[in-house]
Design a protein around this motif. Structure first.
Motif, PDB file in Angstrom:
ATOM      1  N   GLU A 141       0.830  -1.197   0.000  1.00  0.00           N
ATOM      2  CA  GLU A 141       0.000   0.000   0.000  1.00  0.00           C
ATOM      3  C   GLU A 141       0.873   1.259   0.000  1.00  0.00           C
ATOM      4  OE1 GLU A 141      -2.676  -0.147   3.313  1.00  0.00           O
ATOM      5  OE2 GLU A 141      -4.158  -1.309   2.185  1.00  0.00           O
ATOM      6  N   PHE A 142       0.366   2.305  -0.648  1.00  0.00           N
ATOM      7  CA  PHE A 142       1.093   3.566  -0.667  1.00  0.00           C
ATOM      8  C   PHE A 142       0.120   4.714  -0.883  1.00  0.00           C
ATOM      9  CE2 PHE A 142       0.775   2.217  -5.051  1.00  0.00           C
ATOM     10  CZ  PHE A 142       0.586   3.372  -5.787  1.00  0.00           C
ATOM     11  N   ALA A 143       0.513   5.878  -0.400  1.00  0.00           N
ATOM     12  CA  ALA A 143      -0.208   7.121  -0.682  1.00  0.00           C
ATOM     13  C   ALA A 143       0.525   7.836  -1.811  1.00  0.00           C
ATOM     14  CB  ALA A 143      -0.261   7.992   0.561  1.00  0.00           C
ATOM     15  N   PHE A 144      -0.157   8.758  -2.468  1.00  0.00           N
ATOM     16  CA  PHE A 144       0.499   9.574  -3.486  1.00  0.00           C
ATOM     17  C   PHE A 144      -0.282  10.866  -3.693  1.00  0.00           C
ATOM     18  CE2 PHE A 144      -2.526   6.993  -5.868  1.00  0.00           C
ATOM     19  CZ  PHE A 144      -3.011   7.817  -6.867  1.00  0.00           C
ATOM     20  N   TYR A 145       0.412  11.870  -4.190  1.00  0.00           N
ATOM     21  CA  TYR A 145      -0.218  13.162  -4.456  1.00  0.00           C
ATOM     22  C   TYR A 145       0.628  13.937  -5.455  1.00  0.00           C
ATOM     23  CZ  TYR A 145       3.253  15.193  -1.243  1.00  0.00           C
ATOM     24  OH  TYR A 145       4.421  15.583  -0.634  1.00  0.00           O
ATOM     25  N   LEU A 146      -0.006  14.913  -6.081  1.00  0.00           N
ATOM     26  CA  LEU A 146       0.677  15.800  -7.022  1.00  0.00           C
ATOM     27  C   LEU A 146       1.204  16.996  -6.239  1.00  0.00           C
ATOM     28  CD1 LEU A 146       1.318  16.322 -10.062  1.00  0.00           C
ATOM     29  CD2 LEU A 146      -0.788  17.671 -10.135  1.00  0.00           C
ATOM     30  N   SER A 147       2.512  17.063  -6.095  1.00  0.00           N
ATOM     31  CA  SER A 147       3.127  18.124  -5.299  1.00  0.00           C
ATOM     32  C   SER A 147       3.160  19.438  -6.064  1.00  0.00           C
ATOM     33  CB  SER A 147       4.558  17.725  -4.925  1.00  0.00           C
ATOM     34  OG  SER A 147       5.226  18.780  -4.266  1.00  0.00           O
ATOM     35  N   MET A 148       3.093  20.520  -5.333  1.00  0.00           N
ATOM     36  CA  MET A 148       3.410  21.823  -5.888  1.00  0.00           C
ATOM     37  C   MET A 148       4.908  21.884  -6.150  1.00  0.00           C
ATOM     38  SD  MET A 148       0.503  23.438  -6.006  1.00  0.00           S
ATOM     39  CE  MET A 148       0.780  25.214  -5.993  1.00  0.00           C
ATOM     40  N   MET A 149       5.308  22.720  -7.100  1.00  0.00           N
ATOM     41  CA  MET A 149       6.721  22.861  -7.427  1.00  0.00           C
ATOM     42  C   MET A 149       7.390  23.910  -6.552  1.00  0.00           C
ATOM     43  SD  MET A 149       6.589  22.630 -11.590  1.00  0.00           S
ATOM     44  CE  MET A 149       8.369  22.898 -11.701  1.00  0.00           C
ATOM     45  N   GLY A 150       8.685  23.771  -6.360  1.00  0.00           N
ATOM     46  CA  GLY A 150       9.454  24.726  -5.583  1.00  0.00           C
ATOM     47  C   GLY A 150       9.713  24.224  -4.175  1.00  0.00           C
ATOM     48  N   SER A 151      10.842  24.616  -3.626  1.00  0.00           N
ATOM     49  CA  SER A 151      11.303  24.111  -2.343  1.00  0.00           C
ATOM     50  C   SER A 151      10.331  24.383  -1.193  1.00  0.00           C
ATOM     51  CB  SER A 151      12.666  24.747  -2.040  1.00  0.00           C
ATOM     52  OG  SER A 151      13.149  24.356  -0.793  1.00  0.00           O
ATOM     53  N   ALA A 152       9.817  25.601  -1.114  1.00  0.00           N
ATOM     54  CA  ALA A 152       8.944  25.956   0.010  1.00  0.00           C
ATOM     55  C   ALA A 152       7.641  25.173  -0.023  1.00  0.00           C
ATOM     56  CB  ALA A 152       8.667  27.454  -0.011  1.00  0.00           C
ATOM     57  N   LEU A 153       6.995  25.125  -1.192  1.00  0.00           N
ATOM     58  CA  LEU A 153       5.701  24.448  -1.291  1.00  0.00           C
ATOM     59  C   LEU A 153       5.845  22.931  -1.208  1.00  0.00           C
ATOM     60  CD1 LEU A 153       4.016  26.629  -4.051  1.00  0.00           C
ATOM     61  CD2 LEU A 153       3.594  26.685  -1.591  1.00  0.00           C
ATOM     62  N   ALA A 154       6.881  22.383  -1.822  1.00  0.00           N
ATOM     63  CA  ALA A 154       7.062  20.935  -1.789  1.00  0.00           C
ATOM     64  C   ALA A 154       7.405  20.445  -0.387  1.00  0.00           C
ATOM     65  CB  ALA A 154       8.150  20.518  -2.775  1.00  0.00           C
ATOM     66  N   MET A 180      14.520  22.075  -8.231  1.00  0.00           N
ATOM     67  CA  MET A 180      13.898  23.153  -7.470  1.00  0.00           C
ATOM     68  C   MET A 180      13.283  22.750  -6.128  1.00  0.00           C
ATOM     69  SD  MET A 180      12.092  25.407 -10.503  1.00  0.00           S
ATOM     70  CE  MET A 180      11.731  26.738  -9.361  1.00  0.00           C
ATOM     71  N   GLU A 181      13.495  21.514  -5.678  1.00  0.00           N
ATOM     72  CA  GLU A 181      12.816  21.085  -4.454  1.00  0.00           C
ATOM     73  C   GLU A 181      13.705  20.449  -3.387  1.00  0.00           C
ATOM     74  OE1 GLU A 181      10.009  21.641  -7.583  1.00  0.00           O
ATOM     75  OE2 GLU A 181      11.485  20.008  -7.561  1.00  0.00           O
ATOM     76  N   LEU A 182      14.750  19.748  -3.783  1.00  0.00           N
ATOM     77  CA  LEU A 182      15.369  18.761  -2.904  1.00  0.00           C
ATOM     78  C   LEU A 182      15.917  19.326  -1.604  1.00  0.00           C
ATOM     79  CD1 LEU A 182      16.167  15.884  -2.345  1.00  0.00           C
ATOM     80  CD2 LEU A 182      18.192  16.203  -3.785  1.00  0.00           C
ATOM     81  N   ALA A 183      16.645  20.434  -1.643  1.00  0.00           N
ATOM     82  CA  ALA A 183      17.250  20.941  -0.406  1.00  0.00           C
ATOM     83  C   ALA A 183      16.189  21.232   0.656  1.00  0.00           C
ATOM     84  CB  ALA A 183      18.076  22.193  -0.693  1.00  0.00           C
ATOM     85  N   GLY A 184      15.098  21.880   0.247  1.00  0.00           N
ATOM     86  CA  GLY A 184      14.044  22.200   1.207  1.00  0.00           C
ATOM     87  C   GLY A 184      13.324  20.970   1.716  1.00  0.00           C
ATOM     88  N   VAL A 185      13.025  20.028   0.822  1.00  0.00           N
ATOM     89  CA  VAL A 185      12.307  18.821   1.233  1.00  0.00           C
ATOM     90  C   VAL A 185      13.181  17.965   2.147  1.00  0.00           C
ATOM     91  CG1 VAL A 185      11.239  16.686   0.421  1.00  0.00           C
ATOM     92  CG2 VAL A 185      10.811  18.823  -0.794  1.00  0.00           C
ATOM     93  N   GLN A 186      14.472  17.806   1.805  1.00  0.00           N
ATOM     94  CA  GLN A 186      15.353  17.028   2.676  1.00  0.00           C
ATOM     95  C   GLN A 186      15.488  17.671   4.049  1.00  0.00           C
ATOM     96  OE1 GLN A 186      17.361  13.883   1.883  1.00  0.00           O
ATOM     97  NE2 GLN A 186      16.917  14.086   4.066  1.00  0.00           N
TER      98      GLN A 186
END
Length: 249
Positions: free
Chosen positions: A72-85, A193-199
């Motif tokens: 089982e897994f969840a999923f969603y369409l993320s917004m782009m960009g470090s802050a929103l993601a 555009m996302e990884l540093a903020g998400v990590q």
């Protein structure tokens, strides 16, 4: 200055409980998707159930649940960009309970020779954005903690890959010749555009993040190639790699 934004000593004024009431525990693992085509493919070809919804003044972001080969897994369409993601991961954790995220998207290649025909496993992310400085003390680069586990999975799957530093930026249109040259000189092989903020957010809240990328456009000091961007954005191959990785984490 933005590098002084991390505050570990005082409490936040806003809680997700103010918006979503009590935290839920519906799922454990989650795919973070950036392609609307990939999202629609999942909804059309998998049995899916909506399990949550992140609402805002400019629309809503449904969160779905499905399964792949018994996982089982969840999923969603993320917004782009470090802050929103990064904020999306935190909110999805609250409304579903997921604490393991697989994030896969496209990026710009800074070294076509190294990335051509291969997926990219980031090992470090240059913090050329703003969100990470609210989640982690200042530094030029942030370690991508689970890159070795992702690499082991790619080896078992015999999937072509390369690994290295990437550059997270907030502003695609300010990827200047000078900055491209500087990041390349430091060993960066891609820009996204996302990884540093998400990590940084995942580290702060104790979530696990597993990330890999596919290069589309190519940037160097003298030219810009965009021909492969669409296919990299919507490649179903990386979706099925992510689905298989679910069973490994």
């Amino acid at each position: 200055m933005i590098i002084d934004s991390f505050d570990k000593d005082t409490e936040p004024l806003i809680s997700l409980k103010d918006f979503y009431v009590e935290k839920k525990n519906i799922a454990e693992k989650c795919l973070v998707i950036f392609s609307k085509s990939i999202l629609e493919y999942l909804l059309d070809n998998f049995e899916c159930e909506e399990i949550g919804n992140i609402g805002s003044v400019n629309g809503s972001m449904p969160v779905y649940k499905s399964s792949f080969e018994g996982q089982e897994f969840a999923f969603y369409l993320s917004m782009m960009g470090s802050a929103l993601a990064s904020g999306g991961c935190v909110e999805v954790n609250w409304i579903t309970g997921v604490n393991k995220f697989i994030m896969f998207g496209s990026c710009g290649s800074l070294d076509k020779e190294k990335t051509f025909g291969k997926y990219i496993i980031p090992t470090e992310a240059y913090r050329g954005e703003g969100a990470s400085y609210y989640y982690a003390p200042p530094s030029d680069y942030l370690d991508i903690k689970n890159h070795e586990k992702v690499e082991e999975f790619f080896i078992r799957e015999r999937a072509p890959y390369t690994k290295g530093k990437v550059w997270t930026t907030d502003v695609m249109l300010r990827e200047t010749r000078g900055l491209v040259s500087k990041r390349k000189s430091e060993g960066c092989i891609a820009v996204e555009m996302e990884l540093a903020g998400v990590q940084a957010a995942c580290d702060f809240y104790g979530f696990e993040l597993y990330n890999f990328l596919e290069a589309g456009d190519v940037l160097n000091e003298s030219s810009y190639e965009v021909e492969e961007l669409h296919s990299a954005n919507h490649d179903l191959g990386k979706l099925y790699l992510a689905l298989k990785l679910l069973k490994e984490i």
